[in-house]
Scaffold this motif. Structure first.
Motif, PDB file in Angstrom:
ATOM      1  N   GLU A  50      18.930 -52.814 -49.018  1.00 27.73           N
ATOM      2  CA  GLU A  50      17.550 -52.525 -48.719  1.00 27.73           C
ATOM      3  C   GLU A  50      16.789 -51.740 -49.670  1.00 27.73           C
ATOM      4  O   GLU A  50      15.697 -51.634 -49.753  1.00 27.73           O
ATOM      5  CB  GLU A  50      17.549 -52.035 -47.252  1.00 27.73           C
ATOM      6  CG  GLU A  50      18.010 -50.432 -47.198  1.00 27.73           C
ATOM      7  CD  GLU A  50      17.939 -49.988 -45.774  1.00 27.73           C
ATOM      8  OE1 GLU A  50      18.151 -48.788 -45.461  1.00 27.73           O
ATOM      9  OE2 GLU A  50      17.314 -50.679 -44.759  1.00 27.73           O
ATOM     10  N   ASP A  51      17.865 -50.621 -50.466  1.00 26.21           N
ATOM     11  CA  ASP A  51      17.188 -50.174 -51.598  1.00 26.21           C
ATOM     12  C   ASP A  51      16.940 -50.560 -52.705  1.00 26.21           C
ATOM     13  O   ASP A  51      16.449 -50.153 -53.690  1.00 26.21           O
ATOM     14  CB  ASP A  51      17.810 -48.778 -51.859  1.00 26.21           C
ATOM     15  CG  ASP A  51      17.774 -47.801 -50.603  1.00 26.21           C
ATOM     16  OD1 ASP A  51      17.061 -47.783 -49.638  1.00 26.21           O
ATOM     17  OD2 ASP A  51      19.008 -47.035 -50.210  1.00 26.21           O
ATOM     18  N   ASP A  52      17.466 -51.898 -52.756  1.00 26.49           N
ATOM     19  CA  ASP A  52      17.226 -52.722 -54.147  1.00 26.49           C
ATOM     20  C   ASP A  52      15.787 -53.060 -54.447  1.00 26.49           C
ATOM     21  O   ASP A  52      15.224 -53.100 -53.542  1.00 26.49           O
ATOM     22  CB  ASP A  52      18.060 -53.930 -54.111  1.00 26.49           C
ATOM     23  CG  ASP A  52      19.530 -53.711 -54.424  1.00 26.49           C
ATOM     24  OD1 ASP A  52      19.859 -52.792 -54.926  1.00 26.49           O
ATOM     25  OD2 ASP A  52      20.444 -54.469 -53.930  1.00 26.49           O
ATOM     26  N   ALA A  53      15.466 -53.260 -55.629  1.00 28.58           N
ATOM     27  CA  ALA A  53      13.936 -53.561 -56.028  1.00 28.58           C
ATOM     28  C   ALA A  53      13.472 -55.007 -55.680  1.00 28.58           C
ATOM     29  O   ALA A  53      12.458 -55.090 -55.125  1.00 28.58           O
ATOM     30  CB  ALA A  53      13.669 -53.350 -57.619  1.00 28.58           C
ATOM     31  N   THR A  55      14.256 -56.096 -52.565  1.00 25.50           N
ATOM     32  CA  THR A  55      13.847 -55.927 -51.417  1.00 25.50           C
ATOM     33  C   THR A  55      12.527 -55.667 -51.512  1.00 25.50           C
ATOM     34  O   THR A  55      11.396 -56.145 -50.844  1.00 25.50           O
ATOM     35  CB  THR A  55      14.655 -55.017 -50.626  1.00 25.50           C
ATOM     36  OG1 THR A  55      15.963 -55.325 -50.458  1.00 25.50           O
ATOM     37  CG2 THR A  55      14.101 -54.924 -49.298  1.00 25.50           C
ATOM     38  N   SER A  56      12.075 -54.315 -52.171  1.00 25.79           N
ATOM     39  CA  SER A  56      10.854 -53.984 -52.329  1.00 25.79           C
ATOM     40  C   SER A  56       9.704 -54.861 -52.982  1.00 25.79           C
ATOM     41  O   SER A  56       8.288 -55.042 -52.784  1.00 25.79           O
ATOM     42  CB  SER A  56      10.630 -52.709 -52.911  1.00 25.79           C
ATOM     43  OG  SER A  56      11.126 -52.915 -54.234  1.00 25.79           O
ATOM     44  N   GLN A  57      10.226 -55.757 -53.664  1.00 25.26           N
ATOM     45  CA  GLN A  57       9.554 -56.821 -54.290  1.00 25.26           C
ATOM     46  C   GLN A  57       9.374 -58.125 -53.354  1.00 25.26           C
ATOM     47  O   GLN A  57       8.856 -58.990 -53.700  1.00 25.26           O
ATOM     48  CB  GLN A  57       9.999 -57.298 -55.564  1.00 25.26           C
ATOM     49  CG  GLN A  57       9.912 -56.214 -56.539  1.00 25.26           C
ATOM     50  CD  GLN A  57      10.409 -56.612 -58.044  1.00 25.26           C
ATOM     51  OE1 GLN A  57      10.466 -57.868 -58.286  1.00 25.26           O
ATOM     52  NE2 GLN A  57      10.647 -55.681 -58.980  1.00 25.26           N
ATOM     53  N   GLY A  58      10.023 -58.171 -52.278  1.00 25.83           N
ATOM     54  CA  GLY A  58       9.799 -59.128 -51.395  1.00 25.83           C
ATOM     55  C   GLY A  58      10.319 -60.268 -51.336  1.00 25.83           C
ATOM     56  O   GLY A  58      10.317 -61.406 -50.690  1.00 25.83           O
TER      57      GLY A  58
END
Length: 272
Positions: A50-53, A55-58
């Motif tokens: 969940e901390d991977d980019a 994830t944050s990039q959708g």
């Protein structure tokens, strides 16, 4: 002087047949007189932290999603067997990390559990509508735009990931160029290449000359030299034992013509 082969896959990579063993690859390396070989198996993620980019990039998945985890126990056992069997060949452990800037937490967790000697950084896929898609599938709609986007993403990968020591196959999309690799005009993307090489040179990391891809030209390797590049690594990207060390004689000529020479010892990268 033959250089090391720093990019070899065996049956422990998800895209390599079970018949491709480390022992056969080592036998080939010894026959060719290579000083060392690095078994850099594919480290790709279809499920990530969940901390991977990513994830944050959708990003939600890959397409296609054939990637499988490395059997680290089987890999380690065969590696040690080969080190015992071939004491005069330096045998390095390694991984080829796909899109490491998108999976920093996942890569870090893997390497914490299973440290290796050599880490390659690769870009095989680009994002499209929330998925990571193999770059070869994106070329046909817009080859030039995809290539420029690819090289820009390589710059981002270099600038935001420090986990890898070698940038692998910088022009990976050439393998899938519409109409054949002979239609690819390297000079068209000189400025984009130079941006990649400036970023890489600024980190002191090595550029791979990949002899499975259409071989890098003297011009391309010279651009890296002119942008301050310090080191070059040779990699066959072999997925079968017979490909270990392939085309290294020609690759050496290319690298020397661009201004690089053998390094501090026979196991080292070649340097300016």
């Amino acid at each position: 002087m033959r250089p090391p082969d720093n990019h070899v896959h065996t049956r422990w990579s998800w895209d390599t047949p079970d018949s491709s063993t480390m022992r056969q690859a080592c036998e080939r390396a010894v026959r060719l007189g290579l000083p060392s070989i690095a078994f850099t198996e594919h480290l790709d993620f279809t499920v990530w932290h969940e901390d991977d980019a990513a994830t944050s990039q959708g990003l939600v998945d890959r397409h296609p999603a054939h990637q499988l985890p490395i059997d680290v126990e089987g890999y380690a056992a065969e590696l040690e067997e080969c080190r015992d069997r071939f004491p005069d060949l330096r045998i390095l452990s390694g991984v080829e990390t796909g899109e490491p800037h998108l999976f920093a937490a996942s890569v870090t967790a893997h390497l914490r559990r299973t440290p290796v000697d050599r880490v390659l950084g690769s870009l095989h896929s680009l994002s499209l509508d929330g998925r990571l898609v193999g770059v070869g599938r994106l070329l046909y709609a817009d080859p030039a735009g995809t290539m420029r986007r690819y090289l820009a993403e390589v710059v981002t990968m270099i600038e935001t990931s420090d986990v890898f020591q070698v940038l692998a196959h910088v022009d990976f999309p050439r393998r899938y160029w519409p109409g054949g690799t002979h239609r690819y005009v390297e000079k068209t993307y000189e400025e984009e290449y130079r941006a990649v090489f400036r970023a890489l040179a600024g980190t002191g990391r090595a550029l791979e000359v990949n002899t499975s891809s259409p071989l890098a030209s003297v011009d391309q390797v010279r651009w890296f030299h002119e942008e301050g590049g310090e080191a070059v690594s040779f990699g066959s990207d072999a997925h079968q034992p017979t490909a270990v060390g392939q085309h290294f004689d020609v690759a050496v000529d290319v690298v020397e013509a661009a201004g690089f020479r053998p390094g501090r010892d026979r196991f080292d990268f070649w340097r300016r």
